[in-house]
Scaffold this motif. Structure first.
Motif, PDB file in Angstrom:
ATOM      1  N   GLU A  12     -27.933  80.171 -40.589  1.00 27.70           N
ATOM      2  CA  GLU A  12     -27.641  79.550 -39.302  1.00 27.70           C
ATOM      3  C   GLU A  12     -28.160  78.121 -39.270  1.00 27.70           C
ATOM      4  O   GLU A  12     -29.370  77.884 -39.240  1.00 27.70           O
ATOM      5  CB  GLU A  12     -28.269  80.343 -38.158  1.00 27.70           C
ATOM      6  N   VAL A  13     -27.255  77.163 -39.249  1.00 29.78           N
ATOM      7  CA  VAL A  13     -27.607  75.750 -39.169  1.00 29.78           C
ATOM      8  C   VAL A  13     -27.616  75.340 -37.702  1.00 29.78           C
ATOM      9  O   VAL A  13     -26.639  75.564 -36.985  1.00 29.78           O
ATOM     10  CB  VAL A  13     -26.596  74.892 -39.960  1.00 29.78           C
ATOM     11  N   VAL A  14     -28.715  74.746 -37.245  1.00 30.23           N
ATOM     12  CA  VAL A  14     -28.794  74.342 -35.839  1.00 30.23           C
ATOM     13  C   VAL A  14     -28.558  72.836 -35.656  1.00 30.23           C
ATOM     14  O   VAL A  14     -28.522  72.342 -34.537  1.00 30.23           O
ATOM     15  CB  VAL A  14     -30.161  74.731 -35.227  1.00 30.23           C
ATOM     16  N   THR A  15     -28.388  72.126 -36.751  1.00 26.67           N
ATOM     17  CA  THR A  15     -28.105  70.691 -36.709  1.00 26.67           C
ATOM     18  C   THR A  15     -26.627  70.461 -36.420  1.00 26.67           C
ATOM     19  O   THR A  15     -25.779  71.207 -36.924  1.00 26.67           O
ATOM     20  CB  THR A  15     -28.477  70.053 -38.066  1.00 26.67           C
ATOM     21  N   PRO A  16     -26.286  69.450 -35.606  1.00 27.94           N
ATOM     22  CA  PRO A  16     -24.870  69.175 -35.342  1.00 27.94           C
ATOM     23  C   PRO A  16     -24.073  68.988 -36.624  1.00 27.94           C
ATOM     24  O   PRO A  16     -24.536  68.367 -37.582  1.00 27.94           O
ATOM     25  CB  PRO A  16     -24.920  67.881 -34.524  1.00 27.94           C
ATOM     26  N   ARG A  17     -22.850  69.511 -36.642  1.00 26.84           N
ATOM     27  CA  ARG A  17     -22.008  69.429 -37.830  1.00 26.84           C
ATOM     28  C   ARG A  17     -21.250  68.107 -37.931  1.00 26.84           C
ATOM     29  O   ARG A  17     -20.845  67.713 -39.015  1.00 26.84           O
ATOM     30  CB  ARG A  17     -21.034  70.609 -37.864  1.00 26.84           C
ATOM     31  N   ASP A  18     -21.099  67.428 -36.831  1.00 22.14           N
ATOM     32  CA  ASP A  18     -20.461  66.118 -36.845  1.00 22.14           C
ATOM     33  C   ASP A  18     -21.476  65.110 -37.393  1.00 22.14           C
ATOM     34  O   ASP A  18     -22.534  64.895 -36.784  1.00 22.14           O
ATOM     35  CB  ASP A  18     -20.053  65.741 -35.428  1.00 22.14           C
ATOM     36  N   PRO A  19     -21.199  64.461 -38.534  1.00 24.36           N
ATOM     37  CA  PRO A  19     -22.159  63.512 -39.109  1.00 24.36           C
ATOM     38  C   PRO A  19     -22.578  62.419 -38.137  1.00 24.36           C
ATOM     39  O   PRO A  19     -23.713  61.932 -38.208  1.00 24.36           O
ATOM     40  CB  PRO A  19     -21.407  62.929 -40.307  1.00 24.36           C
ATOM     41  N   ALA A  20     -21.691  62.038 -37.235  1.00 27.29           N
ATOM     42  CA  ALA A  20     -22.000  60.973 -36.292  1.00 27.29           C
ATOM     43  C   ALA A  20     -23.010  61.414 -35.251  1.00 27.29           C
ATOM     44  O   ALA A  20     -23.552  60.573 -34.510  1.00 27.29           O
ATOM     45  CB  ALA A  20     -20.724  60.492 -35.600  1.00 27.29           C
ATOM     46  N   ARG A  21     -23.285  62.708 -35.184  1.00 27.40           N
ATOM     47  CA  ARG A  21     -24.191  63.233 -34.162  1.00 27.40           C
ATOM     48  C   ARG A  21     -25.485  63.796 -34.747  1.00 27.40           C
ATOM     49  O   ARG A  21     -26.179  64.549 -34.086  1.00 27.40           O
ATOM     50  CB  ARG A  21     -23.478  64.318 -33.343  1.00 27.40           C
ATOM     51  N   ARG A  22     -25.796  63.417 -35.980  1.00 25.53           N
ATOM     52  CA  ARG A  22     -27.051  63.904 -36.561  1.00 25.53           C
ATOM     53  C   ARG A  22     -27.757  62.779 -37.310  1.00 25.53           C
ATOM     54  O   ARG A  22     -27.138  61.810 -37.746  1.00 25.53           O
ATOM     55  CB  ARG A  22     -26.810  65.094 -37.495  1.00 25.53           C
ATOM     56  N   GLY A  23     -29.081  62.957 -37.451  1.00 23.27           N
ATOM     57  CA  GLY A  23     -29.888  62.027 -38.228  1.00 23.27           C
ATOM     58  C   GLY A  23     -29.871  62.414 -39.683  1.00 23.27           C
ATOM     59  O   GLY A  23     -28.845  62.848 -40.210  1.00 23.27           O
ATOM     60  N   SER A  24     -31.042  62.319 -40.344  1.00 21.75           N
ATOM     61  CA  SER A  24     -31.070  62.555 -41.785  1.00 21.75           C
ATOM     62  C   SER A  24     -31.851  63.801 -42.161  1.00 21.75           C
ATOM     63  O   SER A  24     -32.299  63.933 -43.290  1.00 21.75           O
ATOM     64  CB  SER A  24     -31.664  61.343 -42.508  1.00 21.75           C
ATOM     65  N   HIS A  25     -32.011  64.735 -41.220  1.00 21.58           N
ATOM     66  CA  HIS A  25     -32.553  66.031 -41.612  1.00 21.58           C
ATOM     67  C   HIS A  25     -31.675  67.150 -41.068  1.00 21.58           C
ATOM     68  O   HIS A  25     -30.986  66.987 -40.055  1.00 21.58           O
ATOM     69  CB  HIS A  25     -34.018  66.210 -41.198  1.00 21.58           C
ATOM     70  N   VAL A  26     -31.678  68.246 -41.804  1.00 17.69           N
ATOM     71  CA  VAL A  26     -30.880  69.423 -41.444  1.00 17.69           C
ATOM     72  C   VAL A  26     -31.845  70.570 -41.185  1.00 17.69           C
ATOM     73  O   VAL A  26     -32.767  70.813 -41.973  1.00 17.69           O
ATOM     74  CB  VAL A  26     -29.905  69.803 -42.579  1.00 17.69           C
ATOM     75  N   THR A  27     -31.631  71.266 -40.085  1.00 13.46           N
ATOM     76  CA  THR A  27     -32.527  72.354 -39.702  1.00 13.46           C
ATOM     77  C   THR A  27     -31.784  73.676 -39.736  1.00 13.46           C
ATOM     78  O   THR A  27     -30.667  73.796 -39.222  1.00 13.46           O
ATOM     79  CB  THR A  27     -33.106  72.116 -38.297  1.00 13.46           C
ATOM     80  N   VAL A  28     -32.428  74.659 -40.343  1.00 10.61           N
ATOM     81  CA  VAL A  28     -31.855  75.998 -40.450  1.00 10.61           C
ATOM     82  C   VAL A  28     -32.785  76.987 -39.763  1.00 10.61           C
ATOM     83  O   VAL A  28     -34.019  76.860 -39.846  1.00 10.61           O
ATOM     84  CB  VAL A  28     -31.623  76.377 -41.939  1.00 10.61           C
ATOM     85  N   ARG A  29     -32.209  77.942 -39.055  1.00 11.93           N
ATOM     86  CA  ARG A  29     -33.005  78.968 -38.383  1.00 11.93           C
ATOM     87  C   ARG A  29     -33.124  80.184 -39.291  1.00 11.93           C
ATOM     88  O   ARG A  29     -32.106  80.702 -39.763  1.00 11.93           O
ATOM     89  CB  ARG A  29     -32.384  79.356 -37.044  1.00 11.93           C
ATOM     90  N   LEU A  30     -34.351  80.621 -39.542  1.00 10.65           N
ATOM     91  CA  LEU A  30     -34.603  81.738 -40.443  1.00 10.65           C
ATOM     92  C   LEU A  30     -35.638  82.681 -39.853  1.00 10.65           C
ATOM     93  O   LEU A  30     -36.652  82.237 -39.304  1.00 10.65           O
ATOM     94  CB  LEU A  30     -35.139  81.232 -41.792  1.00 10.65           C
ATOM     95  N   LEU A  61     -28.558  63.473 -33.040  1.00 12.97           N
ATOM     96  CA  LEU A  61     -28.637  62.032 -32.818  1.00 12.97           C
ATOM     97  C   LEU A  61     -28.013  61.683 -31.472  1.00 12.97           C
ATOM     98  O   LEU A  61     -26.867  62.052 -31.195  1.00 12.97           O
ATOM     99  CB  LEU A  61     -27.898  61.303 -33.948  1.00 12.97           C
ATOM    100  N   LEU A  62     -28.764  60.959 -30.643  1.00 15.55           N
ATOM    101  CA  LEU A  62     -28.259  60.566 -29.334  1.00 15.55           C
ATOM    102  C   LEU A  62     -27.618  59.187 -29.380  1.00 15.55           C
ATOM    103  O   LEU A  62     -27.838  58.399 -30.316  1.00 15.55           O
ATOM    104  CB  LEU A  62     -29.389  60.588 -28.306  1.00 15.55           C
ATOM    105  N   ASP A  63     -26.846  58.899 -28.360  1.00 18.29           N
ATOM    106  CA  ASP A  63     -26.127  57.630 -28.237  1.00 18.29           C
ATOM    107  C   ASP A  63     -27.056  56.604 -27.607  1.00 18.29           C
ATOM    108  O   ASP A  63     -27.189  56.546 -26.381  1.00 18.29           O
ATOM    109  CB  ASP A  63     -24.878  57.857 -27.382  1.00 18.29           C
ATOM    110  N   LEU A  64     -27.705  55.785 -28.429  1.00 23.32           N
ATOM    111  CA  LEU A  64     -28.686  54.830 -27.906  1.00 23.32           C
ATOM    112  C   LEU A  64     -28.048  53.800 -26.979  1.00 23.32           C
ATOM    113  O   LEU A  64     -28.538  53.597 -25.857  1.00 23.32           O
ATOM    114  CB  LEU A  64     -29.429  54.174 -29.072  1.00 23.32           C
ATOM    115  N   PRO A  65     -26.969  53.132 -27.382  1.00 23.83           N
ATOM    116  CA  PRO A  65     -26.370  52.159 -26.459  1.00 23.83           C
ATOM    117  C   PRO A  65     -25.860  52.810 -25.174  1.00 23.83           C
ATOM    118  O   PRO A  65     -26.051  52.271 -24.077  1.00 23.83           O
ATOM    119  CB  PRO A  65     -25.218  51.551 -27.267  1.00 23.83           C
ATOM    120  N   GLY A  66     -25.223  53.971 -25.317  1.00 28.51           N
ATOM    121  CA  GLY A  66     -24.639  54.627 -24.154  1.00 28.51           C
ATOM    122  C   GLY A  66     -25.671  55.096 -23.150  1.00 28.51           C
ATOM    123  O   GLY A  66     -25.522  54.891 -21.938  1.00 28.51           O
ATOM    124  N   LEU A  67     -26.735  55.728 -23.639  1.00 30.01           N
ATOM    125  CA  LEU A  67     -27.758  56.233 -22.726  1.00 30.01           C
ATOM    126  C   LEU A  67     -28.549  55.081 -22.100  1.00 30.01           C
ATOM    127  O   LEU A  67     -28.949  55.152 -20.932  1.00 30.01           O
ATOM    128  CB  LEU A  67     -28.691  57.195 -23.455  1.00 30.01           C
TER     129      LEU A  67
END
Length: 397
Positions: free
Chosen positions: A322-340, A176-182
């Motif tokens: 291996e989880v490639v989604t950010p671990r900080d909840p504030a930096r991710r959306g609502s899906h989690v991606t795993v590399r397999l 998840l990106l920082d919409l106001p900041g960017l």
């Protein structure tokens, strides 16, 4: 094999205390589906949508025929647009619902270029969704701009940048990106920003007006549950309306819809971003999905989303994946991606067993967790099946 007993007990407790748990019954739940983990691609069908479309076919299309246009259909792109806009922090009169996401994005990009004359670069993330990059290249070529595809958008924006196209949530990793900041960063250099909100609308709190956003687009068939191919939304800040130009002017964007004038004159407000006859059935379906999202509240959906994704990551960690989604909840959306390894084959085997994830080339499996429809127990059921597939003897091919 990981023992999921403790996870299952915790899931039951989380479901029992979930304030959004009641919304699950508002959707059609296929008994053959063990776990639906693809809500980030297509949301479930709201029961109220079944009823609304049946009534539309029977009473409005069937009963009123063309009179339906003067009885409310003609206003739907804007009225439903305002309802979507309310979820995005947009005041009325700045959002329309019509066309596909790709068409809306093309319009928004052309309009954005017109708002930044004298500049010669269009910046897009090299990892963005393919359609976003395809369209950015096409618009840049058509408008005489250089296309700049980069890994770090923040470092690529300068005084030559006309437009920045960016997705709020990365479609692969869920970052998840920082919409106001960017947005502020781009505005500091005089650039215009077009936001793709496909993977955040309805599950991430967004305040377009307060953030000073310029333009934004997004689909309605993911977390807004509008149905497959439901029309997309396009937001344009009111301060830009007088100067908005788009490449597909049509009678629905004219100042007098039924004048059939030889000379095209654009409507004064957000209607100028429309083109042709809107899909009434699709708009009505979007309205029902958006109403459910509004009843739940985006803030409440975000709280559950963070809890679901955190619980998901914890279970994936227990499986040693291996989880490639950010671990900080504030930096991710609502899906989690795993590399397999053999991700495609694993996704296919899961689907055969009633667990529906999403595969992305070359080795990513996305787990889309929709707060209104995904339960914690459902998530445990899905990941326990993943554990079984991974423990199977023999190669996955």
């Amino acid at each position: 094999m990981t023992d999921f007993h403790s996870f299952r007990e915790r899931a039951a407790a989380l479901d029992a205390s979930d304030p959004l748990a009641g919304f699950r019954s508002a959707f059609v739940l296929d008994p053959d589906v063990v776990a639906y983990l693809d809500g980030n691609s297509l949301g479930r069908l709201p029961r109220r949508t079944q009823e609304r479309l049946a009534r539309f076919v029977r009473e409005e299309w069937g009963g009123r025929l063309i009179r339906g246009w003067s009885e409310g259909w003609v206003d739907l792109p804007v009225t439903v647009g305002d309802e979507v806009g309310a979820l995005l922090g947009a005041a009325p009169g700045q959002t329309v619902v019509a066309d596909s996401t790709s068409v809306c994005l093309a319009k928004a990009l052309h309009a954005a270029v017109s708002l930044a004359p004298g500049r010669d670069r269009l910046v897009v993330s090299a990892a963005d969704f393919p359609t976003d990059r395809y369209l950015a290249r096409r618009v840049a070529a058509d408008r005489g701009l250089a296309i700049v595809e980069v890994d770090d958008l923040g470092t690529a924006i300068d005084e030559r940048t006309a437009v920045v196209l960016v997705s709020h949530v990365d479609y692969r990793t869920g970052a998840l990106l920082d919409l106001p900041g960017l947005t502020a960063r781009a505005h500091a250099d005089g650039a215009v920003v077009v936001w793709d909100l496909c993977h955040s609308a309805g599950v991430v709190p967004i305040d377009l007006d307060a953030s000073g956003a310029d333009l934004a687009v997004g689909c309605t068939y993911k977390y807004l549950n509008g149905g497959p191919g439901s029309p997309a939304f396009l937001y344009a800040a009111a301060r830009h309306h007088a100067r908005l130009e788009q490449p597909l002017p049509g009678w629905w964007s004219a100042d007098d819809l039924f004048a059939m004038a030889d000379e095209y004159r654009p409507a004064a407000g957000i209607r100028r971003m429309l083109t042709g006859t809107p899909p009434v059935a699709g708009l009505l379906a979007v309205r029902e999905g958006v109403a459910l999202a509004a009843e739940a509240g985006v803030a409440a959906a975000r709280v559950k989303s963070e809890a679901l994704t955190s619980f998901c990551i914890e279970m994936l960690d227990a499986l040693g994946l291996e989880v490639v989604t950010p671990r900080d909840p504030a930096r991710r959306g609502s899906h989690v991606t795993v590399r397999l390894a053999d991700a495609r084959a694993i996704a296919e085997r899961l689907t055969e067993r009633g667990v529906i994830p999403d595969f992305r080339e070359p080795d990513l499996v996305r787990l889309g967790l929709a707060p209104l429809t995904t339960s914690f127990t459902e998530l445990v059921d899905g990941l326990s099946m993943l554990a079984e597939v991974l423990d199977q003897v023999g190669p996955l091919d």
